[in-house]
Design a protein around this motif. Structure first.
Motif, PDB file in Angstrom:
ATOM      1  N   TYR A 117     -90.005   8.444  54.862  1.00  0.00           N
ATOM      2  CA  TYR A 117     -91.020   9.371  54.360  1.00  0.00           C
ATOM      3  C   TYR A 117     -90.646  10.821  54.674  1.00  0.00           C
ATOM      4  CZ  TYR A 117     -93.750   5.071  54.026  1.00  0.00           C
ATOM      5  OH  TYR A 117     -94.182   3.811  53.727  1.00  0.00           O
ATOM      6  N   SER A 118     -90.066  11.047  55.836  1.00  0.00           N
ATOM      7  CA  SER A 118     -89.635  12.400  56.196  1.00  0.00           C
ATOM      8  C   SER A 118     -88.534  12.891  55.263  1.00  0.00           C
ATOM      9  CB  SER A 118     -89.145  12.428  57.652  1.00  0.00           C
ATOM     10  OG  SER A 118     -90.162  12.067  58.547  1.00  0.00           O
ATOM     11  N   VAL A 119     -87.572  12.022  54.984  1.00  0.00           N
ATOM     12  CA  VAL A 119     -86.477  12.388  54.079  1.00  0.00           C
ATOM     13  C   VAL A 119     -87.012  12.724  52.698  1.00  0.00           C
ATOM     14  CG1 VAL A 119     -84.449  11.501  52.869  1.00  0.00           C
ATOM     15  CG2 VAL A 119     -84.705  11.090  55.320  1.00  0.00           C
ATOM     16  N   LEU A 120     -87.888  11.897  52.166  1.00  0.00           N
ATOM     17  CA  LEU A 120     -88.430  12.122  50.828  1.00  0.00           C
ATOM     18  C   LEU A 120     -89.244  13.413  50.771  1.00  0.00           C
ATOM     19  CD1 LEU A 120     -89.596   8.513  49.825  1.00  0.00           C
ATOM     20  CD2 LEU A 120     -87.553   9.737  49.071  1.00  0.00           C
ATOM     21  N   LEU A 121     -90.080  13.645  51.789  1.00  0.00           N
ATOM     22  CA  LEU A 121     -90.923  14.843  51.795  1.00  0.00           C
ATOM     23  C   LEU A 121     -90.092  16.112  51.784  1.00  0.00           C
ATOM     24  CD1 LEU A 121     -93.682  16.285  52.153  1.00  0.00           C
ATOM     25  CD2 LEU A 121     -93.320  16.077  54.623  1.00  0.00           C
ATOM     26  N   PHE A 122     -89.140  16.218  52.691  1.00  0.00           N
ATOM     27  CA  PHE A 122     -88.380  17.462  52.800  1.00  0.00           C
ATOM     28  C   PHE A 122     -87.355  17.605  51.683  1.00  0.00           C
ATOM     29  CE2 PHE A 122     -89.770  16.708  57.248  1.00  0.00           C
ATOM     30  CZ  PHE A 122     -90.621  17.802  57.326  1.00  0.00           C
ATOM     31  N   PHE A 123     -86.928  16.504  51.104  1.00  0.00           N
ATOM     32  CA  PHE A 123     -86.073  16.581  49.916  1.00  0.00           C
ATOM     33  C   PHE A 123     -86.854  17.181  48.748  1.00  0.00           C
ATOM     34  CE2 PHE A 123     -84.619  14.625  45.913  1.00  0.00           C
ATOM     35  CZ  PHE A 123     -83.340  15.137  45.863  1.00  0.00           C
TER      36      PHE A 123
ATOM     37  N   TYR B 174     -85.318  20.091  58.883  1.00  0.00           N
ATOM     38  CA  TYR B 174     -86.003  18.822  59.106  1.00  0.00           C
ATOM     39  C   TYR B 174     -85.349  17.689  58.311  1.00  0.00           C
ATOM     40  CZ  TYR B 174     -90.054  20.444  61.790  1.00  0.00           C
ATOM     41  OH  TYR B 174     -90.879  20.919  62.772  1.00  0.00           O
ATOM     42  N   LEU B 175     -84.878  17.991  57.116  1.00  0.00           N
ATOM     43  CA  LEU B 175     -84.258  16.964  56.280  1.00  0.00           C
ATOM     44  C   LEU B 175     -83.042  16.351  56.968  1.00  0.00           C
ATOM     45  CD1 LEU B 175     -83.983  15.439  53.584  1.00  0.00           C
ATOM     46  CD2 LEU B 175     -82.687  17.401  52.705  1.00  0.00           C
ATOM     47  N   PHE B 176     -82.163  17.175  57.510  1.00  0.00           N
ATOM     48  CA  PHE B 176     -80.969  16.656  58.181  1.00  0.00           C
ATOM     49  C   PHE B 176     -81.328  15.955  59.487  1.00  0.00           C
ATOM     50  CE2 PHE B 176     -78.759  20.043  55.628  1.00  0.00           C
ATOM     51  CZ  PHE B 176     -78.009  19.171  54.871  1.00  0.00           C
ATOM     52  N   ARG B 177     -82.354  16.455  60.184  1.00  0.00           N
ATOM     53  CA  ARG B 177     -82.772  15.796  61.420  1.00  0.00           C
ATOM     54  C   ARG B 177     -83.408  14.428  61.140  1.00  0.00           C
ATOM     55  NH1 ARG B 177     -80.248  19.532  62.894  1.00  0.00           N
ATOM     56  NH2 ARG B 177     -80.445  20.739  64.829  1.00  0.00           N
ATOM     57  N   SER B 178     -83.891  14.229  59.934  1.00  0.00           N
ATOM     58  CA  SER B 178     -84.538  12.958  59.600  1.00  0.00           C
ATOM     59  C   SER B 178     -83.551  11.807  59.523  1.00  0.00           C
ATOM     60  CB  SER B 178     -85.272  13.084  58.248  1.00  0.00           C
ATOM     61  OG  SER B 178     -86.299  14.047  58.312  1.00  0.00           O
ATOM     62  N   TYR B 179     -82.251  12.102  59.492  1.00  0.00           N
ATOM     63  CA  TYR B 179     -81.236  11.047  59.420  1.00  0.00           C
ATOM     64  C   TYR B 179     -80.780  10.588  60.811  1.00  0.00           C
ATOM     65  CZ  TYR B 179     -80.768  11.926  54.413  1.00  0.00           C
ATOM     66  OH  TYR B 179     -81.008  12.056  53.071  1.00  0.00           O
ATOM     67  N   LEU B 180     -81.242  11.248  61.866  1.00  0.00           N
ATOM     68  CA  LEU B 180     -80.849  10.851  63.209  1.00  0.00           C
ATOM     69  C   LEU B 180     -81.476   9.512  63.588  1.00  0.00           C
ATOM     70  CD1 LEU B 180     -81.158  14.275  65.083  1.00  0.00           C
ATOM     71  CD2 LEU B 180     -79.096  13.197  64.158  1.00  0.00           C
ATOM     72  N   TYR B 181     -80.799   8.791  64.473  1.00  0.00           N
ATOM     73  CA  TYR B 181     -81.286   7.468  64.873  1.00  0.00           C
ATOM     74  C   TYR B 181     -82.653   7.583  65.540  1.00  0.00           C
ATOM     75  CZ  TYR B 181     -81.447   2.909  67.109  1.00  0.00           C
ATOM     76  OH  TYR B 181     -81.839   1.650  67.516  1.00  0.00           O
ATOM     77  N   VAL B 182     -82.803   8.563  66.419  1.00  0.00           N
ATOM     78  CA  VAL B 182     -84.089   8.839  67.053  1.00  0.00           C
ATOM     79  C   VAL B 182     -84.586  10.179  66.532  1.00  0.00           C
ATOM     80  CG1 VAL B 182     -85.315   9.256  69.218  1.00  0.00           C
ATOM     81  CG2 VAL B 182     -83.460   7.564  69.126  1.00  0.00           C
ATOM     82  N   LEU B 183     -85.733  10.176  65.877  1.00  0.00           N
ATOM     83  CA  LEU B 183     -86.273  11.413  65.322  1.00  0.00           C
ATOM     84  C   LEU B 183     -86.635  12.353  66.468  1.00  0.00           C
ATOM     85  CD1 LEU B 183     -88.548   9.926  62.510  1.00  0.00           C
ATOM     86  CD2 LEU B 183     -86.246  10.879  62.307  1.00  0.00           C
ATOM     87  N   PRO B 184     -86.042  13.546  66.515  1.00  0.00           N
ATOM     88  CA  PRO B 184     -86.198  14.411  67.696  1.00  0.00           C
ATOM     89  C   PRO B 184     -87.623  14.884  67.938  1.00  0.00           C
ATOM     90  CG  PRO B 184     -85.090  15.572  65.900  1.00  0.00           C
ATOM     91  CD  PRO B 184     -85.168  14.143  65.497  1.00  0.00           C
TER      92      PRO B 184
END
Length: 461
Positions: free
Chosen positions: A371-377, A135-145
């Motif tokens: 928020y997704s990046v921070l949470l999964f980090f 999820y952390l790496f997917r959070s960097y995509l332009y459109v969140l899958p």
């Protein structure tokens, strides 16, 4: 300061073979001060038990009802037993292997059981960490899958953007479909009648990277861990504080928080709730597996063990409750968006942490990616400390059987075995295996080990 004092204060010491027939395999280093030991205890204690398991158990057992029971159990059982584990290691200056030999030779096998338990727990612990890394790496995509409905889900999928334009009905939220279809790769019923299936290669690579980091930490020794200790403790605390302040201001967050602190006084002492509280306490504080005893053996004789146990248990409770507030806040936001009560939130289970956080983040206008990046980090960082502590105990046990082997060889074997076990959780039947291991490989095993340890101590005295 003379040379002997300088030698005693080194982070890394040499292996002392003081007794060829006893526990001669411990790394004879000493914590320089009580604060270092306390910080390391927090490093191995704070993890998925706080971020993932506590909110799940709290919701499952009535919110505030479980919360009060957990606090009571932590004070009556958790802190005294944690104090006991510290005293055993500090007084005998032996790891869990030598401790039980010294207490009662007939109970020497406990250390082997603890090592097996650590390997099993760390394997599925790492699987959940791998999901977080995904999820952390997917959070960097332009459109969140997970925020969109993919073509193959078109007939059954709905997103938070259009949830107000159509009733949920038979629709499934995109975040939930993404978890079950793309992350867990579920294809079979909730059993293993059709086998576990083939593993997800991408998840295996994430798991391999996690275990490679753990291997490097173990092979480099305690000196490397000292360097990373303060960063791995301080950074997550600041991020957690920032997140909890933000999510409590989401629309509907007050609904979830009020549910967390709603108390049914009649069920506080019910066996079911008390059992869940005890198991949560054992899991969260890493009790019964010998990790605390092993690292307490590196203490000086006069370290304040009682004060350390109080600080660790109290901090663990505060962090658990903080994650509980975060989780229930986002669940309240989900309930508010779906226009349902907390008890009517659909399909609540152990994997819901990934679903509800993302659903709540997607419901706000901006910042969902951050928020997704921070949470999964956070989840990734705090999991590394716990995994390293569990694996260090397995390596200590292996050194009893292979005293002439190099330390990094044993670390490679330990991490390799746990990595191999973790692959099972990336199959279509992996989610069911996680449930089985969590129930029978953690709850029952930890409870049994705690009872046997208490029996061994009573037998000796």
């Amino acid at each position: 300061m003379d040379d002997s004092d300088k030698t005693r204060n080194l982070e890394i010491g040499k292996v002392e073979n003081q007794d060829k027939t006893d526990d001669n395999l411990d790394i004879k280093l000493k914590w320089r001060k009580p604060f270092e030991f306390s910080a390391y205890c927090l490093l191995i204690t704070l993890g998925l038990g706080n971020a993932w398991r506590f909110p799940y158990e709290a919701f499952k057992h009535g919110g505030g009802t479980f919360l009060i029971s957990y606090v009571l159990v932590a004070c009556i059982f958790g802190q005294p037993f944690y104090y006991l584990e510290i005293i055993l290691g500090q007084f005998l200056s032996k790891s869990n292997v030598g401790t039980f030999k010294a207490l009662a030779p007939g109970f020497a096998g406990i250390s082997g059981c603890q090592a097996i338990a650590c390997a099993i727990i760390s394997s599925y612990y790492s699987a959940i960490t791998a999901f977080s890394l995904f999820y952390l790496f997917r959070s960097y995509l332009y459109v969140l899958p997970w925020s969109i409905c993919q073509k193959e889900w078109a007939n059954s999928c709905v997103t938070f953007e259009d949830i107000k334009n159509k009733s949920l009905g038979n629709y499934i939220l995109s975040e939930e479909l993404f978890l079950f279809k793309k992350v867990l790769n579920l294809k079979y019923p909730d059993d293993l009648n059709e086998g576990i299936g083939a593993p997800n290669i991408e998840m295996i690579m994430y798991s391999f990277s996690i275990w490679l980091v753990i291997f490097l930490l173990l092979s480099r020794g305690i000196k490397t861990i000292f360097t990373l200790l303060y960063c791995m403790l301080c950074i997550p605390f600041f991020i957690i504080l920032a997140l909890v302040v933000r999510v409590t201001h989401f629309d509907g967050a007050d609904i979830g928080i009020s549910y967390l602190f709603r108390i049914d006084w009649a069920n506080i002492l019910s066996p079911k709730v008390l059992h869940a509280a005890v198991m949560q306490c054992c899991f969260s504080l890493t009790q019964g597996v010998g990790v605390v005893t092993t690292y307490a053996s590196l203490n000086e004789y006069n370290y304040p063990a009682k004060a350390i146990s109080i600080v660790v248990v109290l901090t663990d409770m505060i962090v658990s409750i903080t994650f509980g507030i975060m989780n229930f806040s986002v669940m309240g936001t989900v309930a508010w968006n779906l226009n349902v009560s907390m008890g009517e939130i659909p399909k609540f289970n152990a994997e819901s942490m990934f679903i509800y956080y993302l659903e709540a983040f997607d419901s706000i206008k901006c910042g969902s990616r951050l928020y997704s990046v921070l949470l999964f980090f956070i989840i990734f960082v705090i999991s590394l400390g716990s995994l390293q502590g569990l694996q260090m105990l397995v390596v200590t046990q292996l050194r009893c059987f292979f005293p002439k082997w190099k330390y990094w060889h044993l670390a490679m074997i330990s991490t390799g075995i746990s990595f191999g076990l973790s692959v099972l959780y990336f199959t279509p039947g992996g989610a069911y295996l996680i449930k089985l291991v969590n129930t029978f490989g953690c709850d029952m095993v930890l409870g049994t080990l705690v009872i046997i340890i208490l029996v061994a101590i009573c037998y000796n005295y």
